[in-house]
Structure formats: C-alpha cells, structure tokens
Motif scaffolding. Structure first.
Motif, PDB file in Angstrom:
ATOM      1  N   ASP A  10      42.166   2.469  42.843  1.00 28.04           N
ATOM      2  CA  ASP A  10      42.077   1.282  43.796  1.00 28.04           C
ATOM      3  C   ASP A  10      43.425   1.215  44.486  1.00 28.04           C
ATOM      4  N   SER A  11      43.204   0.415  45.586  1.00 28.03           N
ATOM      5  CA  SER A  11      44.430   0.183  46.579  1.00 28.03           C
ATOM      6  C   SER A  11      45.480  -0.506  45.850  1.00 28.03           C
ATOM      7  N   PRO A  12      46.845  -0.389  46.186  1.00 29.78           N
ATOM      8  CA  PRO A  12      47.893  -0.956  45.559  1.00 29.78           C
ATOM      9  C   PRO A  12      47.836  -2.341  45.723  1.00 29.78           C
ATOM     10  N   TYR A  13      47.314  -3.018  46.915  1.00 27.31           N
ATOM     11  CA  TYR A  13      47.484  -4.395  47.307  1.00 27.31           C
ATOM     12  C   TYR A  13      46.063  -5.147  47.599  1.00 27.31           C
ATOM     13  N   LYS A  37      54.270   9.427  25.495  1.00 23.04           N
ATOM     14  CA  LYS A  37      54.436  10.130  26.818  1.00 23.04           C
ATOM     15  C   LYS A  37      53.237   9.775  27.780  1.00 23.04           C
ATOM     16  N   GLN A  38      53.604   9.359  28.800  1.00 18.21           N
ATOM     17  CA  GLN A  38      52.522   8.714  29.899  1.00 18.21           C
ATOM     18  C   GLN A  38      52.620   9.656  31.179  1.00 18.21           C
ATOM     19  N   ARG A  39      51.434   9.583  31.736  1.00 15.78           N
ATOM     20  CA  ARG A  39      51.253  10.183  32.971  1.00 15.78           C
ATOM     21  C   ARG A  39      50.224   9.220  33.838  1.00 15.78           C
ATOM     22  N   LEU A  40      50.682   9.136  35.024  1.00 18.36           N
ATOM     23  CA  LEU A  40      49.681   8.450  35.789  1.00 18.36           C
ATOM     24  C   LEU A  40      49.075   9.215  37.115  1.00 18.36           C
ATOM     25  N   PHE A  41      47.883   9.130  37.325  1.00 19.34           N
ATOM     26  CA  PHE A  41      47.383  10.136  38.056  1.00 19.34           C
ATOM     27  C   PHE A  41      46.773   9.173  39.175  1.00 19.34           C
ATOM     28  N   LEU A  42      47.036   9.217  40.388  1.00 23.10           N
ATOM     29  CA  LEU A  42      46.590   8.367  41.507  1.00 23.10           C
ATOM     30  C   LEU A  42      45.550   8.862  42.404  1.00 23.10           C
ATOM     31  N   MET A  43      44.357   8.608  42.583  1.00 23.51           N
ATOM     32  CA  MET A  43      43.110   8.808  43.217  1.00 23.51           C
ATOM     33  C   MET A  43      42.755   7.958  44.519  1.00 23.51           C
ATOM     34  N   SER A  44      41.913   8.588  45.270  1.00 23.18           N
ATOM     35  CA  SER A  44      41.294   7.529  46.425  1.00 23.18           C
ATOM     36  C   SER A  44      42.510   6.683  47.013  1.00 23.18           C
ATOM     37  N   VAL A  47      46.423   6.418  45.976  1.00 19.80           N
ATOM     38  CA  VAL A  47      47.625   7.544  46.353  1.00 19.80           C
ATOM     39  C   VAL A  47      48.575   6.479  47.418  1.00 19.80           C
ATOM     40  N   VAL A  48      48.189   5.682  47.958  1.00 21.18           N
ATOM     41  CA  VAL A  48      49.008   4.888  49.031  1.00 21.18           C
ATOM     42  C   VAL A  48      50.158   4.149  48.086  1.00 21.18           C
ATOM     43  N   ALA A  49      49.897   3.784  46.859  1.00 20.44           N
ATOM     44  CA  ALA A  49      50.865   3.116  45.976  1.00 20.44           C
ATOM     45  C   ALA A  49      52.126   3.958  46.109  1.00 20.44           C
ATOM     46  N   CYS A  83      42.703  13.562  47.935  1.00 21.07           N
ATOM     47  CA  CYS A  83      42.622  12.078  48.320  1.00 21.07           C
ATOM     48  C   CYS A  83      43.986  11.955  49.273  1.00 21.07           C
ATOM     49  N   CYS A  84      45.063  12.628  48.966  1.00 23.21           N
ATOM     50  CA  CYS A  84      46.483  12.504  49.955  1.00 23.21           C
ATOM     51  C   CYS A  84      45.901  13.066  51.199  1.00 23.21           C
ATOM     52  N   GLN A  85      45.155  14.249  51.270  1.00 24.08           N
ATOM     53  CA  GLN A  85      44.982  14.960  52.679  1.00 24.08           C
ATOM     54  C   GLN A  85      43.973  13.927  53.409  1.00 24.08           C
ATOM     55  N   MET A  86      43.036  13.425  52.692  1.00 21.94           N
ATOM     56  CA  MET A  86      42.184  12.558  53.478  1.00 21.94           C
ATOM     57  C   MET A  86      42.950  11.299  54.219  1.00 21.94           C
ATOM     58  N   ARG A  87      44.026  11.070  53.477  1.00 24.23           N
ATOM     59  CA  ARG A  87      44.607   9.625  54.043  1.00 24.23           C
ATOM     60  C   ARG A  87      46.173  10.129  54.840  1.00 24.23           C
ATOM     61  N   GLY A  88      46.218  11.450  55.000  1.00 22.56           N
ATOM     62  CA  GLY A  88      47.478  11.767  55.803  1.00 22.56           C
ATOM     63  C   GLY A  88      48.605  11.549  55.047  1.00 22.56           C
ATOM     64  N   VAL A  89      48.846  11.703  53.660  1.00 22.31           N
ATOM     65  CA  VAL A  89      49.895  11.712  52.947  1.00 22.31           C
ATOM     66  C   VAL A  89      50.270  12.878  52.544  1.00 22.31           C
ATOM     67  N   ASP A  90      51.468  13.148  52.730  1.00 18.12           N
ATOM     68  CA  ASP A  90      52.049  14.327  52.262  1.00 18.12           C
ATOM     69  C   ASP A  90      53.533  14.143  51.486  1.00 18.12           C
ATOM     70  N   GLU A  91      54.061  15.124  50.727  1.00 13.47           N
ATOM     71  CA  GLU A  91      55.078  14.824  49.854  1.00 13.47           C
ATOM     72  C   GLU A  91      56.319  14.445  50.700  1.00 13.47           C
ATOM     73  N   SER A  92      56.627  14.318  51.908  1.00 16.47           N
ATOM     74  CA  SER A  92      57.641  13.794  52.423  1.00 16.47           C
ATOM     75  C   SER A  92      57.645  12.369  52.606  1.00 16.47           C
ATOM     76  N   ARG A  93      56.399  11.678  52.578  1.00 16.95           N
ATOM     77  CA  ARG A  93      56.221  10.260  52.446  1.00 16.95           C
ATOM     78  C   ARG A  93      56.152   9.747  51.038  1.00 16.95           C
ATOM     79  N   LEU A  94      56.384  10.302  49.907  1.00 22.61           N
ATOM     80  CA  LEU A  94      56.458   9.801  48.797  1.00 22.61           C
ATOM     81  C   LEU A  94      57.699   9.459  48.197  1.00 22.61           C
ATOM     82  N   ILE A  95      57.646   8.326  47.488  1.00 20.40           N
ATOM     83  CA  ILE A  95      58.743   8.045  46.352  1.00 20.40           C
ATOM     84  C   ILE A  95      59.129   9.057  45.711  1.00 20.40           C
TER      85      ILE A  95
END
Length: 119
Positions: A10-13, A37-44, A47-49, A83-95
């Motif tokens: 889901d969307s972060p906000y 050990k925890q992992r988070l996997f962001l989809m849909s 990813v903008v979170a 999901c990132c590609q569909m939203r124009g998100v690349d690694e340079s924009r990530l935390i």
C-alpha cells in the motif's frame, strides 16, 4: 534465529497500512526475546515509501525515517524492480540502504522465512 518477511503493497501515506506494518516491525526489533532477522519487501505503491527527501510537515509520522531506523537496526529493505520501473523509481532516488530486487529474490526470501506477513 527466527526470520520474518513482511511484504507491503500500500501507499505510504494513503492509508495507515504501511505505517502500522512499520510500527510492528519496529516493535518486533525492540521486544523479541531472541534474535530475529527481518526483511521488508515493498511492492506496488509501497515502493515510494523508500524515496529519499520525503517532506511530511503535516503528518505525525515519517515513513522514510521509520525505514531508516529499521535499516540502522539491520532490517533489510527491498523494492520490487518492476513496481519501481512502473513508477519511475530508480536507486538514485532511494533512502540509503534500500535496494531494488526481483521476484526471484522475493521467492527466495519467502522460502527462507519462518513467518511471512502481507500488508
């Protein structure tokens, strides 16, 4: 060691689903009786979170900061490549520390986890 995978969709906000999932992840880190050990996997839209530079002056919580705290505690944060590609998100924009991954990796994380939570 218990391994927990949380998959967020889901969307972060847009709702409180992502916020509450991160609250649970933080509580698990803090209150686990034995190491986990925890992992988070962001989809849909989740990813903008992981976008850096979030500005949330009117909100009582900051999803980006919550992710940064979790990563500082050793929690891995992965984002769906498609999901990132569909939203124009690349690694340079990530935390810093968040990484783009594939469904193959998600499959491996799922098979290697003791518990899987979908939000």
């Amino acid at each position: 060691m218990t391994t927990i995978l949380t998959v967020l969709h889901d969307s972060p906000y847009g709702s409180e689903k992502t916020y509450n999932a991160l609250r649970i992840a933080l509580a698990l880190q803090e209150h686990a009786d034995s190491p986990i050990k925890q992992r988070l996997f962001l989809m849909s839209d989740a990813v903008v979170a992981a976008l850096s530079g979030q500005n949330t002056p009117d909100l009582s919580y900051h999803i980006g900061q919550m992710l940064e705290i979790l990563m500082a505690q050793g929690v891995e944060v992965h984002l769906c490549k498609t999901c990132c590609q569909m939203r124009g998100v690349d690694e340079s924009r990530l935390i810093e520390g968040a990484q783009i991954s594939t469904l193959v990796e998600l499959s491996q994380f799922t098979l290697g986890s003791d518990k899987v939570i979908h939000v």
